[in-house]
Motif scaffolding. Structure first.
Motif, mmCIF file in Angstrom:
data_model
loop_
_atom_site.group_PDB
_atom_site.id
_atom_site.type_symbol
_atom_site.label_atom_id
_atom_site.label_comp_id
_atom_site.label_asym_id
_atom_site.label_seq_id
_atom_site.Cartn_x
_atom_site.Cartn_y
_atom_site.Cartn_z
ATOM 1 N N SER A 194 84.647 30.686 12.998
ATOM 2 C CA SER A 194 85.455 31.810 13.491
ATOM 3 C C SER A 194 86.886 31.371 13.780
ATOM 4 N N VAL A 195 87.045 30.176 14.362
ATOM 5 C CA VAL A 195 88.397 29.671 14.645
ATOM 6 C C VAL A 195 89.155 29.430 13.354
ATOM 7 N N VAL A 196 88.490 28.843 12.365
ATOM 8 C CA VAL A 196 89.142 28.576 11.075
ATOM 9 C C VAL A 196 89.558 29.874 10.398
ATOM 10 N N MET A 197 88.712 30.886 10.461
ATOM 11 C CA MET A 197 89.056 32.166 9.852
ATOM 12 C C MET A 197 90.298 32.761 10.503
ATOM 13 N N CYS A 198 90.430 32.623 11.814
ATOM 14 C CA CYS A 198 91.617 33.143 12.507
ATOM 15 C C CYS A 198 92.862 32.325 12.167
ATOM 16 N N MET A 199 92.703 31.007 12.124
ATOM 17 C CA MET A 199 93.855 30.143 11.841
ATOM 18 C C MET A 199 94.372 30.317 10.420
ATOM 19 N N THR A 219 92.906 22.179 3.829
ATOM 20 C CA THR A 219 92.137 21.634 4.953
ATOM 21 C C THR A 219 91.217 22.685 5.565
ATOM 22 N N LEU A 220 91.808 23.858 5.818
ATOM 23 C CA LEU A 220 90.999 24.933 6.394
ATOM 24 C C LEU A 220 89.919 25.382 5.424
ATOM 25 N N GLU A 221 90.242 25.388 4.144
ATOM 26 C CA GLU A 221 89.251 25.797 3.150
ATOM 27 C C GLU A 221 88.085 24.810 3.091
ATOM 28 N N SER A 222 88.381 23.522 3.264
ATOM 29 C CA SER A 222 87.316 22.517 3.266
ATOM 30 C C SER A 222 86.399 22.694 4.477
ATOM 31 N N ILE A 223 87.004 22.958 5.630
ATOM 32 C CA ILE A 223 86.195 23.189 6.836
ATOM 33 C C ILE A 223 85.352 24.448 6.667
ATOM 34 N N GLU A 224 85.973 25.471 6.086
ATOM 35 C CA GLU A 224 85.235 26.718 5.849
ATOM 36 C C GLU A 224 84.075 26.480 4.895
#
Length: 469
Positions: A194-199, A219-224
């Motif tokens: 949820s945090v990654v989606m917001c960021m 980076t965010l895509e990898s975490i997602e």
């Protein structure tokens, strides 16, 4: 006192007829005289059988009462006198009313002892009895669940043992320390996703490719992607270990879990299709819509929160109040938007161009939001607006208390049921231990909270373990 268990008195110098026969009963120290002809109105009850039983037959007599005094002609019963007063109403009024303050289940036991069927209980009292029986059924269900998590019989085959282990690991956090750790890990993945989606929506974190097109932050895509992989593995394991896969797939929370991971793979497929085949605008719009659907994963938190689940159940039980609220608001929106459109037509700079367009003004006014983008310009329009938001406040405030009350009642009830279920498990363990020490004699002594619903219907013995094969 005669040989038929009744007394005869002489009145006005003549002997009484059979209608004057009476018996003397002592209920918990309270004596009461009952007429035989009144008791015979319901011959299947214990009192009617007692009135027609011969005192010469001691065995039959002691099956109906606890003791009998031949000298006084008095029948003794070690029962509740307050409940007995309610029971005797049946013979005079044809129905039974439960006295306020009496436990419904204890009163039902009294009715069973005196041979009075439950259908003689008045409708106003059946509700209390049904409510208690429902609570007992819920406690029994929780006890079954606890037994399943703690004492469930181990299946014989290796595959069933593995499936049972996975099911407890993924669905029953209270079953073991490892299962609790898995629940915490799943909760953390939900928060991280949820945090990654917001960021990802922050402009400073966005990147562009060589062609100048905006793409996801690597980076965010990898975490997602890591979060989605976890959600996928979790869903597949839970589905594979579910006892009833159809019921599992169509339950509300599991459908939410599916919707939380489905957009990721749909976006991958549509992105590949748009790149490899054609750059269709509809494909891009579908990708954006599916990305928005990722917000459904926040509902996964409800699976790990008993408070959110309680809120959901409370809202379900308040559907009637919510329906009334929507009906009141709908009527008010239609009425005040039509009045607003009618009174504002005389102003040259009116903002009310049509009744459907006025719906928006009526909604934000009755809910006291008031964005100010649409407002009345005439005196009558302002008066209409004042009445509309006053009616909106009243319409919203009226159902709030019943909804909050339903939540408090349901939450308190769940806490009581959980405590009662754990207490019953402790009592069952204590009874099992006493049975082992005393050779089964302790089974006859049951606590006041003993749940008859936990008895096996086919064998009539308390359920100690559940077979989940």
């Amino acid at each position: 006192f005669t040989g038929k268990g009744w007394r005869s008195h002489a009145r006005n110098g003549t002997s009484d007829t059979s209608e004057d026969r009476e018996i003397l009963v002592n209920i918990g120290g309270v004596k009461q005289v009952l007429y035989v002809d009144v008791l015979n109105r319901y011959p299947q009850t214990r009192l009617a059988e007692l009135a027609n039983c011969s005192v010469d037959n001691a065995n039959d007599l002691l099956e109906l009462c606890d003791d009998y005094d031949v000298r006084k002609g008095e029948f003794y019963f070690d029962r509740d006198p307050d409940s007995f007063k309610c029971i005797t109403e049946l013979y005079y009024y044809g129905e039974v009313h439960m006295k306020k303050g009496i436990c419904p289940m204890c009163f039902k036991k009294e009715m069973d002892f005196w041979g009075v069927d439950v259908h003689f209980l008045d409708e106003c009292c059946k509700g209390s009895l049904n409510e208690v029986e429902e609570e007992l059924a819920q406690i029994a269900e929780k006890v079954h669940e606890i037994l399943y998590n703690v004492e469930g019989t181990t299946p014989a085959s290796v595959s069933k043992r593995c499936r049972l282990f996975l099911w407890k690991l993924m669905e029953k956090p209270e079953s073991s320390l490892l299962a609790r750790a898995m629940a915490i890990l799943s909760f953390l993945f939900i928060l991280l996703s949820s945090v990654v989606m917001c960021m990802s929506t922050i402009p400073e974190l966005r990147v562009h490719d060589a062609g100048g097109n905006e793409v996801e932050n690597p980076t965010l895509e990898s975490i997602e992607t890591a979060c989605i992989i976890w959600f996928t593995i979790e869903y597949v394991l839970r589905l594979a270990s579910a006892p009833n896969k159809v019921r599992f797939a169509f339950s509300f929370m599991n459908m939410v879990d599916f919707l939380a991971i489905m957009p990721f793979y749909a976006v991958l497929a549509l992105t590949h299709l748009g790149t490899a085949v054609t750059e269709l605008a509809s494909v891009q719009q579908a990708v954006q819509a599916l990305r928005v659907m990722r917000t459904a994963r926040i509902f996964k938190l409800a699976r790990h929160s008993s408070g959110l689940q309680t809120l959901t159940y409370a809202l379900k039980s308040s559907l009637k109040e919510l329906g009334l609220l929507l009906m009141y608001m709908g009527m008010g929106i239609f009425l005040f938007s039509a009045l607003g459109y009618a009174v504002e037509q005389s102003h040259p700079d009116t903002l009310f161009t049509s009744i459907p367009q006025s719906f928006w003004w009526a909604i934000i006014t009755m809910t006291t939001v008031g964005y100010g983008d649409v407002y009345p310009r005439t005196t009558l329009g302002r008066c209409n607006a004042a009445v509309s938001f006053l009616c909106g406040v009243i319409a919203i405030a009226l159902p709030i208390h019943p909804i909050i009350n339903n939540f408090v009642i349901f939450y308190s009830k769940q806490r009581v049921l959980e405590t009662a279920a754990k207490h019953e498990i402790e009592l069952m363990a204590l009874r099992s231990k006493e049975d082992g020490l005393w050779g089964g004699t302790a089974q006859e002594s049951q606590s006041d909270t003993y749940i008859p619903l936990l008895r096996d219907r086919s064998e009539g013995t308390p359920i100690q373990k559940l077979n989940h094969n």
